[in-house]
Design a protein around this motif. Structure first.
Motif, PDB file in Angstrom:
ATOM      1  N   ILE A   1       0.855  -1.156  -0.043  1.00 55.27           N
ATOM      2  CA  ILE A   1      -0.116   0.042   0.025  1.00 55.27           C
ATOM      3  C   ILE A   1       1.006   1.196   0.097  1.00 55.27           C
ATOM      4  O   ILE A   1       0.540   2.492  -0.634  1.00 55.27           O
ATOM      5  CB  ILE A   1      -1.004   0.063   1.272  1.00 55.27           C
ATOM      6  CG1 ILE A   1      -2.121  -0.974   0.934  1.00 55.27           C
ATOM      7  CG2 ILE A   1      -1.564   1.306   1.449  1.00 55.27           C
ATOM      8  CD1 ILE A   1      -2.968  -0.958   2.163  1.00 55.27           C
ATOM      9  N   ALA A   2       2.047   1.309   0.663  1.00 48.41           N
ATOM     10  CA  ALA A   2       3.051   2.200   0.772  1.00 48.41           C
ATOM     11  C   ALA A   2       3.436   2.572  -0.650  1.00 48.41           C
ATOM     12  O   ALA A   2       3.723   3.781  -1.252  1.00 48.41           O
ATOM     13  CB  ALA A   2       4.115   2.002   1.608  1.00 48.41           C
ATOM     14  N   GLY A   3       3.739   1.514  -1.245  1.00 51.20           N
ATOM     15  CA  GLY A   3       4.231   1.587  -2.913  1.00 51.20           C
ATOM     16  C   GLY A   3       3.081   2.269  -3.573  1.00 51.20           C
ATOM     17  O   GLY A   3       3.439   3.087  -4.509  1.00 51.20           O
ATOM     18  N   ILE A   4       1.750   1.768  -3.467  1.00 50.98           N
ATOM     19  CA  ILE A   4       0.857   2.287  -4.173  1.00 50.98           C
ATOM     20  C   ILE A   4       0.481   3.893  -3.983  1.00 50.98           C
ATOM     21  O   ILE A   4       0.335   4.717  -4.979  1.00 50.98           O
ATOM     22  CB  ILE A   4      -0.563   1.628  -3.851  1.00 50.98           C
ATOM     23  CG1 ILE A   4      -0.436   0.260  -4.262  1.00 50.98           C
ATOM     24  CG2 ILE A   4      -1.757   2.198  -4.403  1.00 50.98           C
ATOM     25  CD1 ILE A   4      -1.443  -0.959  -3.844  1.00 50.98           C
ATOM     26  N   ALA A   5       0.536   4.292  -2.630  1.00 52.01           N
ATOM     27  CA  ALA A   5       0.604   5.645  -2.342  1.00 52.01           C
ATOM     28  C   ALA A   5       1.604   6.431  -3.075  1.00 52.01           C
ATOM     29  O   ALA A   5       1.322   7.620  -3.529  1.00 52.01           O
ATOM     30  CB  ALA A   5       0.666   5.651  -0.690  1.00 52.01           C
ATOM     31  N   ALA A   6       2.642   5.944  -2.963  1.00 52.54           N
ATOM     32  CA  ALA A   6       3.862   6.786  -3.618  1.00 52.54           C
ATOM     33  C   ALA A   6       3.532   6.846  -5.153  1.00 52.54           C
ATOM     34  O   ALA A   6       3.862   7.985  -5.640  1.00 52.54           O
ATOM     35  CB  ALA A   6       5.203   5.930  -3.502  1.00 52.54           C
ATOM     36  N   LEU A   7       3.073   5.984  -5.824  1.00 50.73           N
ATOM     37  CA  LEU A   7       2.677   6.249  -7.277  1.00 50.73           C
ATOM     38  C   LEU A   7       1.381   7.117  -7.414  1.00 50.73           C
ATOM     39  O   LEU A   7       1.579   8.052  -8.203  1.00 50.73           O
ATOM     40  CB  LEU A   7       2.114   4.738  -7.659  1.00 50.73           C
ATOM     41  CG  LEU A   7       3.211   3.660  -7.879  1.00 50.73           C
ATOM     42  CD1 LEU A   7       2.734   2.313  -8.292  1.00 50.73           C
ATOM     43  CD2 LEU A   7       4.144   4.001  -9.189  1.00 50.73           C
ATOM     44  N   ALA A   8       0.592   7.292  -6.458  1.00 53.08           N
ATOM     45  CA  ALA A   8      -0.490   8.173  -6.397  1.00 53.08           C
ATOM     46  C   ALA A   8       0.111   9.347  -6.207  1.00 53.08           C
ATOM     47  O   ALA A   8      -0.336  10.476  -6.883  1.00 53.08           O
ATOM     48  CB  ALA A   8      -1.713   7.666  -5.378  1.00 53.08           C
ATOM     49  N   ALA A   9       0.711   9.605  -5.261  1.00 56.76           N
ATOM     50  CA  ALA A   9       1.493  10.993  -5.079  1.00 56.76           C
ATOM     51  C   ALA A   9       2.348  11.666  -6.105  1.00 56.76           C
ATOM     52  O   ALA A   9       2.318  12.757  -6.462  1.00 56.76           O
ATOM     53  CB  ALA A   9       2.293  10.931  -3.757  1.00 56.76           C
TER      54      ALA A   9
END
Length: 204
Positions: free
Chosen positions: A43-51
């Protein structure tokens, strides 16, 4: 009965069985599912992509995480699954897919209520997040439709007299509600450090 019609626990015995000697070995047993994905890290990786603004890629990774987690758990409902589904809803909201976003949040809310119980703080927080997301709907017709579904869920989870149910009914009864009200409340769950849409504020 013919030789080809004899049934045994391992299948049908054919004529070739009697003449060929050793029967064909059984098909290989499928391998066990892979280990559980590291949901917080993914999820942290997904958040980074979204950011970074890579919403399509983030959504794809979230979908893949959902599939991998489901395969590893055999589809067993868990709070981690609720987190994943809510992340998918959050990404849908960022992409402007309001109906899908609220649908994912409602799904996650029902999961939490079933797993943790209506009185659990996580369930109450999920109600507030779903309410907050719903209040950002800009289309009045869609807002009414999703509000009716949210009200039914809130009543089922917290009761007809709950704060959320009362406030949802008040908005639905308003002849001219503000359907673009950015309620300053939490929209994230146990993964809030990764995703934040608005500052936290008052409860709905």
């Amino acid at each position: 009965m013919s030789e080809g019609g004899v049934f045994l626990p391992w299948g049908v015995v054919t004529a070739a069985f009697w003449t060929a000697g050793t029967p064909e070995p059984p098909a290989a047993v499928p391998s066990a599912p892979a280990g559980l994905p590291d949901v917080p890290a993914r999820i942290a990786g997904i958040a980074a992509l979204a950011a970074e603004g890579s919403l399509d890629e983030a959504a794809l990774h979230a979908e893949q995480l959902d599939a991998a987690y489901g395969a590893a758990t055999g589809g067993t409902p868990t709070t981690a699954l609720a987190d994943i589904r809510e992340v998918r809803g959050y990404l849908a909201s960022l992409a402007g897919e309001t109906r899908a976003a609220v649908g994912w949040y409602l799904h996650a809310l029902r999961l939490r209520a079933a797993l943790q119980g209506p009185a659990h703080p996580d369930t109450g927080a999920a109600v507030r997040r779903t309410y907050s997301l719903w209040r950002t709907v800009a289309d009045p017709v869609l807002g009414q439709a999703l509000g009716a579904e949210l009200l039914a869920t809130a009543v089922a989870v917290e009761g007809r007299g709950s704060t959320a149910a009362r406030r949802i009914r008040a908005v639905l009864a308003d002849p001219a509600p503000d359907w673009s009200h950015d309620t300053p409340t939490e929209l994230t769950a146990s993964w809030e450090d990764a995703f934040t849409l608005w500052d936290r504020g008052d409860d709905p």
